[in-house]
Design a protein around this motif. Sequence first.
Motif, PDB file in Angstrom:
ATOM      1  N   LYS A 117       0.861  -1.182   0.000  1.00 11.43           N
ATOM      2  CA  LYS A 117       0.000   0.000   0.000  1.00 11.43           C
ATOM      3  C   LYS A 117       0.898   1.234   0.000  1.00 11.43           C
ATOM      4  O   LYS A 117       1.743   1.397   0.884  1.00 11.43           O
ATOM      5  CB  LYS A 117      -0.896   0.010   1.233  1.00 11.43           C
ATOM      6  N   THR A 140       0.681   5.343  -0.015  1.00 12.69           N
ATOM      7  CA  THR A 140      -0.248   6.420   0.241  1.00 12.69           C
ATOM      8  C   THR A 140       0.524   7.721   0.461  1.00 12.69           C
ATOM      9  O   THR A 140       1.748   7.720   0.578  1.00 12.69           O
ATOM     10  CB  THR A 140      -1.130   6.103   1.458  1.00 12.69           C
ATOM     11  N   GLU A 141      -0.217   8.789   0.513  1.00  9.73           N
ATOM     12  CA  GLU A 141       0.405  10.094   0.735  1.00  9.73           C
ATOM     13  C   GLU A 141       0.242  10.494   2.194  1.00  9.73           C
ATOM     14  O   GLU A 141      -0.748  10.125   2.844  1.00  9.73           O
ATOM     15  CB  GLU A 141      -0.231  11.138  -0.173  1.00  9.73           C
ATOM     16  N   LYS A 150      -3.124  10.856   4.588  1.00 10.48           N
ATOM     17  CA  LYS A 150      -4.257  10.022   4.170  1.00 10.48           C
ATOM     18  C   LYS A 150      -4.588   8.971   5.223  1.00 10.48           C
ATOM     19  O   LYS A 150      -3.797   8.673   6.120  1.00 10.48           O
ATOM     20  CB  LYS A 150      -3.934   9.333   2.834  1.00 10.48           C
ATOM     21  N   TYR A 151      -5.759   8.358   5.024  1.00  7.89           N
ATOM     22  CA  TYR A 151      -6.244   7.283   5.894  1.00  7.89           C
ATOM     23  C   TYR A 151      -6.051   5.945   5.187  1.00  7.89           C
ATOM     24  O   TYR A 151      -6.299   5.847   3.982  1.00  7.89           O
ATOM     25  CB  TYR A 151      -7.725   7.551   6.180  1.00  7.89           C
ATOM     26  N   VAL A 152      -5.615   4.922   5.931  1.00  5.91           N
ATOM     27  CA  VAL A 152      -5.452   3.593   5.333  1.00  5.91           C
ATOM     28  C   VAL A 152      -6.055   2.526   6.230  1.00  5.91           C
ATOM     29  O   VAL A 152      -6.143   2.685   7.458  1.00  5.91           O
ATOM     30  CB  VAL A 152      -3.968   3.243   5.071  1.00  5.91           C
ATOM     31  N   THR A 209      -1.836   9.530   8.081  1.00  3.43           N
ATOM     32  CA  THR A 209      -0.565   8.812   8.009  1.00  3.43           C
ATOM     33  C   THR A 209       0.625   9.755   7.934  1.00  3.43           C
ATOM     34  O   THR A 209       0.551  10.851   7.347  1.00  3.43           O
ATOM     35  CB  THR A 209      -0.520   7.867   6.805  1.00  3.43           C
ATOM     36  N   SER A 213       5.676   4.227   7.748  1.00  6.11           N
ATOM     37  CA  SER A 213       6.110   3.278   6.718  1.00  6.11           C
ATOM     38  C   SER A 213       6.804   2.083   7.371  1.00  6.11           C
ATOM     39  O   SER A 213       7.750   2.245   8.153  1.00  6.11           O
ATOM     40  CB  SER A 213       7.076   3.946   5.741  1.00  6.11           C
ATOM     41  N   LEU A 270       3.545  -0.990   3.948  1.00  6.70           N
ATOM     42  CA  LEU A 270       2.956   0.348   3.831  1.00  6.70           C
ATOM     43  C   LEU A 270       4.063   1.364   3.586  1.00  6.70           C
ATOM     44  O   LEU A 270       5.041   1.407   4.327  1.00  6.70           O
ATOM     45  CB  LEU A 270       2.205   0.708   5.122  1.00  6.70           C
ATOM     46  N   VAL A 317       4.475   5.461   3.058  1.00  9.92           N
ATOM     47  CA  VAL A 317       3.842   6.779   3.129  1.00  9.92           C
ATOM     48  C   VAL A 317       4.793   7.792   2.489  1.00  9.92           C
ATOM     49  O   VAL A 317       5.921   7.977   2.964  1.00  9.92           O
ATOM     50  CB  VAL A 317       3.540   7.176   4.584  1.00  9.92           C
TER      51      VAL A 317
END
Lengths: 112, 116
Positions: free
Chosen positions: B11, B13-14, B17-19, B82, B87, B113, B115
């Motif tokens: 995953k 993400t920036e 954000k929510y994960v 995040t 990460s 993950l 980020v």
Amino acid sequence: TQLLEQSPQFLSIQEGENLTVYCNSSSVFSSLQWYRQEPGEGPVLLVTVVTGGEVKKLKRLTFQFGDARKDSSLHITAAQPGDTGLYLCAGAKLNRDDKIIFGKGTRLHILP
Amino acid sequence: GAGVSQTPSNKVTEKGKYVELRCDPISGHTALYWYRQSLGQGPEFLIYFQGTGAADDSGLPNDRFFAVRPEGSVSTLKIQRTERGDSAVYLCASSSLAGRSYNEQFFGPGTRLTVL
């Protein structure tokens, strides 16, 4: 403070050599486990030791639990490239068998 | 006889954000664990469920992290807002504690993950 100290952190040896890695703590554990982890995968349980002084053998791997149940060792005889991986020890504290705490691991690399 | 499965496997993400990370334990295992593993480290305990309830959430780093297991099987780890420091590889494990003198945990492959 790391509850379980593993040494060495890294070990690179030639195929056919013997090696020992250690897991030490100042705390007493009700049981101690050794896991092996390969890249991209989760840890896989190798053995659990529960009795002080206990020795368990798994083919070329010998695991020992210290008499005081504070430390453990893993000895590999005639290491093979397939033994390469991250070896983690994890302990369950007294009266808390539902939760285990991991060391940082020993990264082992066996050269062909 | 499937093992523990985790989705997604990766995953990206920036920041901010929510994960949500999902874990499917071995059928019948009552105990479910979440760990976080950073590069070069061992798994770090986050939270442990016995059935539907969180028996120990002492490892959650802050209130941005939350996990649920509403029906006592699948669990979701949720991370709000995040940060790059989140990460890591998030590992899930399940265990059947009944009748055992020690805790044998079966791990999934983890969710990596990242980020940005």
